[in-house]
Design an enzyme around this catalytic site. Structure first.
Site, short mmCIF file in Angstrom:
data_model
loop_
_atom_site.label_atom_id
_atom_site.label_comp_id
_atom_site.label_asym_id
_atom_site.label_seq_id
_atom_site.Cartn_x
_atom_site.Cartn_y
_atom_site.Cartn_z
N LYS A 169 27.95 100.23 10.91
CA LYS A 169 26.82 100.34 11.84
C LYS A 169 27.27 100.01 13.27
CE LYS A 169 25.40 95.62 10.62
NZ LYS A 169 24.57 94.85 9.67
N ARG B 188 13.44 89.59 6.74
CA ARG B 188 13.63 90.66 7.72
C ARG B 188 13.03 91.95 7.16
NH1 ARG B 188 19.66 92.06 9.96
NH2 ARG B 188 19.91 92.84 7.85
N HIS C 223 19.85 90.66 0.92
CA HIS C 223 20.75 90.29 2.01
C HIS C 223 20.62 88.80 2.27
CE1 HIS C 223 23.33 90.99 5.39
NE2 HIS C 223 22.42 90.74 6.31
N ARG D 117 29.20 94.72 0.31
CA ARG D 117 28.89 95.40 1.59
C ARG D 117 29.54 94.69 2.76
NH1 ARG D 117 23.44 94.39 -0.03
NH2 ARG D 117 23.30 93.01 1.77
N TYR E 156 31.18 90.12 45.11
CA TYR E 156 29.81 90.02 45.64
C TYR E 156 29.35 88.57 45.76
CZ TYR E 156 29.16 95.03 44.72
OH TYR E 156 29.26 96.39 44.71
N CYS F 195 31.71 92.75 38.67
CA CYS F 195 31.01 93.91 39.24
C CYS F 195 30.71 94.91 38.13
CB CYS F 195 31.87 94.59 40.31
SG CYS F 195 32.50 93.49 41.59
N MET F 196 30.03 96.00 38.48
CA MET F 196 29.71 97.00 37.46
C MET F 196 30.99 97.61 36.88
SD MET F 196 27.35 100.42 37.71
CE MET F 196 25.79 99.58 37.97
N ASP F 197 31.97 97.90 37.74
CA ASP F 197 33.16 98.63 37.29
C ASP F 197 34.46 97.88 37.52
OD1 ASP F 197 31.37 100.92 36.96
OD2 ASP F 197 31.40 100.94 39.16
C1 PLP Z 1 25.31 94.10 8.74
C2 PLP Z 1 24.99 94.02 7.29
C3 PLP Z 1 26.01 93.78 6.36
C4 PLP Z 1 27.43 93.42 6.76
O1 PLP Z 1 27.46 92.08 7.21
P1 PLP Z 1 28.82 91.36 7.67
O2 PLP Z 1 28.41 89.96 7.93
O3 PLP Z 1 29.27 92.05 8.89
O4 PLP Z 1 29.78 91.50 6.55
C5 PLP Z 1 25.68 93.85 5.02
N1 PLP Z 1 24.41 94.11 4.62
C6 PLP Z 1 23.40 94.32 5.50
C7 PLP Z 1 22.02 94.60 4.99
C8 PLP Z 1 23.66 94.27 6.86
O5 PLP Z 1 22.66 94.45 7.73
#
Ligand code: PLP
Length: 385
Positions: free
Chosen positions: A36, A134, A170, A226, A270, A316-318
């Site tokens: 992601k 969540r 999760h 995951r 700046y 700065c920005m850049d």
């Molecule tokens: C981001 C996420 C993960 C991965 O988590 P890490 O801490 O980066 O390993 C796994 N499951 C869900 C639902 C997540 O949102």
């Protein structure tokens, strides 16, 4: 991928491959690599391909747009959207052959309807909220939650164009020193699993473990893990360090745009908030807050000739300005000389490799490594090394 700018992100795909193989080996079950947010700021298509070639069998993203990018890049492996998919995106999710997380019947019905236009069933994974608060099927009473999950699976089974492939949860605290809340969540999840198994409706793919749980909670590995952060060689937290052989994938590099020797009393950037207290060698680097450096929280140092040199004055920005007065260099510093902001650089003066890690930068900015790499903006080119 060609480098198109004198500021770039270098991706060590051999390190990524190694990390993925090791995670697969540690877990002992298949892995869904989490890519992601453009692979935590790295580069989703490049990293996704590397992870799939080295042990991951699936990918996970946060949004439909991220999944679309991967399909456009020619990736055909299963891709799961972990998070919220509004019902109005159901048709596109099905057309892209994505796997969706579901926790209410509205999306389930929308997916089922969209799938009736295709000759495949939509894989769905039920998200169960065991304590993160969540997303996911939720009930304050764990006994009632169990009953709700069984009823929800039965309702999904009534939709013949859906394939109830998975069920997951999760963790909120799997990376913390105290694992007691993670064990509470695990116990709630185990209760759900016992009930769906007894009812004969257990989906084939049960999963729960993020990186930290993959490393520390063997009982949470189930049928699939995951991992995200660990794939990139970044520590889940200071309480959950990676095994020592894991390697960071990302280097943020730039080069000197200009060198100038200024007299004591000369201000820089700046607002003139910094003023040279001695004759100083300033070098200007071509990256700034529009690349993700952040203006308010201080990104303290960079590596020049393998030595730490402080950023002075406002970002700065850049551009940023660095005080290189104390850098010992074999030749005078000049335009084009390499600079590292995250990663390692060789110091010819002492013959050693020096490092600024994403974790150290996170400490300066008052955040975590996850945010440091994922805030690096799209205009920085990503280059495989
Ligand atoms: C981001 C996420 C993960 C991965 O988590 P890490 O801490 O980066 O390993 C796994 N499951 C869900 C639902 C997540 O949102």
């Amino acid at each position: 991928m060609p480098n198109t700018r004198p500021t770039w992100i270098e991706l060590d795909l051999r390190a990524a491959a190694h990390n993925m193989r090791r995670l697969r080996q540690i877990a002992g079950v298949p892995a869904m690599a989490v890519v992601k947010a453009n692979a935590y700021g790295h580069d989703a298509p490049l990293l996704a391909r590397t992870f799939l070639e080295h042990g991951a069998t699936r990918l996970a993203v946060a949004t439909l747009g991220e999944a679309h990018t991967l399909r456009e890049a020619g990736i055909t492996a299963p891709i799961m959207i972990l998070g919220y998919v509004p019902a109005w995106q159901a048709a596109e999710a099905v057309a892209l052959r994505l796997t969706c997380a579901v926790y209410d019947l509205e999306l389930a019905h929308a997916l089922a309807r969209a799938a009736s236009n295709h000759d495949w069933r939509v894989p769905v994974h039920i998200n169960v909220d065991t304590g993160m608060s969540r997303l996911g099927l939720y009930h304050a009473d764990p006994v009632q939650l169990t009953a709700d999950v069984v009823a929800f699976i039965r309702a999904l089974h009534a939709l013949p164009t859906l394939h109830v492939e998975g069920l997951f949860t999760h963790f909120a605290t799997a990376d913390e020193a105290d694992l007691s809340y993670a064990h509470t969540q695990l116990a709630r999840f185990a209760r759900v699993l016992a009930a769906i198994t007894a009812a004969g409706v257990r989906p084939p793919v049960i999963h729960a473990a993020n990186s930290a749980a993959t490393l520390r909670l063997p009982a949470a590995r189930f049928d699939l893990v995951r991992p995200g952060i660990a794939c990139y060689g970044l520590h889940p937290s200071s309480d959950t360090p990676l095994p020592p052989d894991f390697q960071p994938v990302l280097t943020l590099a730039s080069e000197i745009a200009q060198v100038k020797l200024v007299a004591a009393g000369t201000p820089a950037s700046y607002g003139c908030t910094w003023v040279a207290s001695r004759p100083s060698l300033l070098v200007t680097l071509p990256l700034g807050y529009a690349d993700g450096l952040r203006r308010t929280a201080a990104w303290r140092e960079v590596l020049l000739c393998g030595q730490r040199a402080p950023i002075v004055g406002r970002v700065c920005m850049d551009y940023v300005i660095v005080d290189a007065t104390d850098v010992v260099s074999p030749q005078p510093l000049r335009c084009g000389d390499p600079v590292v902001l995250i990663g390692s650089q060789y110091d010819p003066h002492t013959g050693t490799l020096k490092q600024i890690s994403a974790e150290e930068v996170a400490g300066w900015l008052g955040t975590i490594n996850y945010e440091v790499t994922s805030m690096l903006m799209a205009r920085i080119p990503r280059v495989a090394s």
